[in-house]
Design a protein around this motif. Sequence first.
Motif, PDB file in Angstrom:
ATOM      1  N   THR A   1       0.854  -1.174   0.000  1.00  0.00           N
ATOM      2  CA  THR A   1       0.000   0.000   0.000  1.00  0.00           C
ATOM      3  C   THR A   1       0.892   1.227   0.000  1.00  0.00           C
ATOM      4  O   THR A   1       1.962   1.222   0.620  1.00  0.00           O
ATOM      5  CB  THR A   1      -0.906   0.029   1.249  1.00  0.00           C
ATOM      6  OG1 THR A   1      -0.085  -0.021   2.405  1.00  0.00           O
ATOM      7  CG2 THR A   1      -1.863  -1.155   1.256  1.00  0.00           C
ATOM      8  N   PRO A   2       0.489   2.275  -0.687  1.00  0.00           N
ATOM      9  CA  PRO A   2       1.320   3.473  -0.695  1.00  0.00           C
ATOM     10  C   PRO A   2       1.420   4.059   0.711  1.00  0.00           C
ATOM     11  O   PRO A   2       0.470   4.010   1.487  1.00  0.00           O
ATOM     12  CB  PRO A   2       0.593   4.427  -1.642  1.00  0.00           C
ATOM     13  CG  PRO A   2      -0.784   3.896  -1.770  1.00  0.00           C
ATOM     14  CD  PRO A   2      -0.720   2.425  -1.471  1.00  0.00           C
ATOM     15  N   ALA A   3       2.584   4.569   1.020  1.00  0.00           N
ATOM     16  CA  ALA A   3       2.813   5.123   2.349  1.00  0.00           C
ATOM     17  C   ALA A   3       1.911   6.339   2.564  1.00  0.00           C
ATOM     18  O   ALA A   3       1.708   7.156   1.671  1.00  0.00           O
ATOM     19  CB  ALA A   3       4.266   5.531   2.506  1.00  0.00           C
ATOM     20  N   ALA A   4       1.374   6.426   3.765  1.00  0.00           N
ATOM     21  CA  ALA A   4       0.504   7.553   4.096  1.00  0.00           C
ATOM     22  C   ALA A   4       1.342   8.825   4.188  1.00  0.00           C
ATOM     23  O   ALA A   4       2.504   8.803   4.580  1.00  0.00           O
ATOM     24  CB  ALA A   4      -0.196   7.296   5.421  1.00  0.00           C
ATOM     25  N   GLU A   5       0.733   9.927   3.802  1.00  0.00           N
ATOM     26  CA  GLU A   5       1.440  11.197   3.850  1.00  0.00           C
ATOM     27  C   GLU A   5       1.685  11.569   5.307  1.00  0.00           C
ATOM     28  O   GLU A   5       0.792  11.469   6.138  1.00  0.00           O
ATOM     29  CB  GLU A   5       0.596  12.278   3.176  1.00  0.00           C
ATOM     30  CG  GLU A   5       1.329  13.580   2.983  1.00  0.00           C
ATOM     31  CD  GLU A   5       0.533  14.560   2.152  1.00  0.00           C
ATOM     32  OE1 GLU A   5       0.481  15.729   2.548  1.00  0.00           O
ATOM     33  OE2 GLU A   5      -0.039  14.137   1.137  1.00  0.00           O
TER      34      GLU A   5
END
Length: 75
Positions: A26-30
């Motif tokens: 999953t893309p890393a959270a900002e």
Amino acid sequence: MPKTRKERVIAMARKTTARRTTTKTTPAAEPAKCQPCGGTGQTSVTVRVGRKRRPVGQQDGLCLDCFGTGIAASS
């Protein structure tokens, strides 16, 4: 003991291969923005002068919570 090539191939144990499974990344959270500076890395500081310490203006200063990065501290 197997003598022919075909007998040797059949006699060899077949390696079992484990099926590889891939995990979905999953893309890393900002990262969260710093609260005092709002993510800019700079805060306004009131400049005071004189013996009575009267305010004369505003000056931009480095945010001491995030050290100018704009990203909130992890702790």
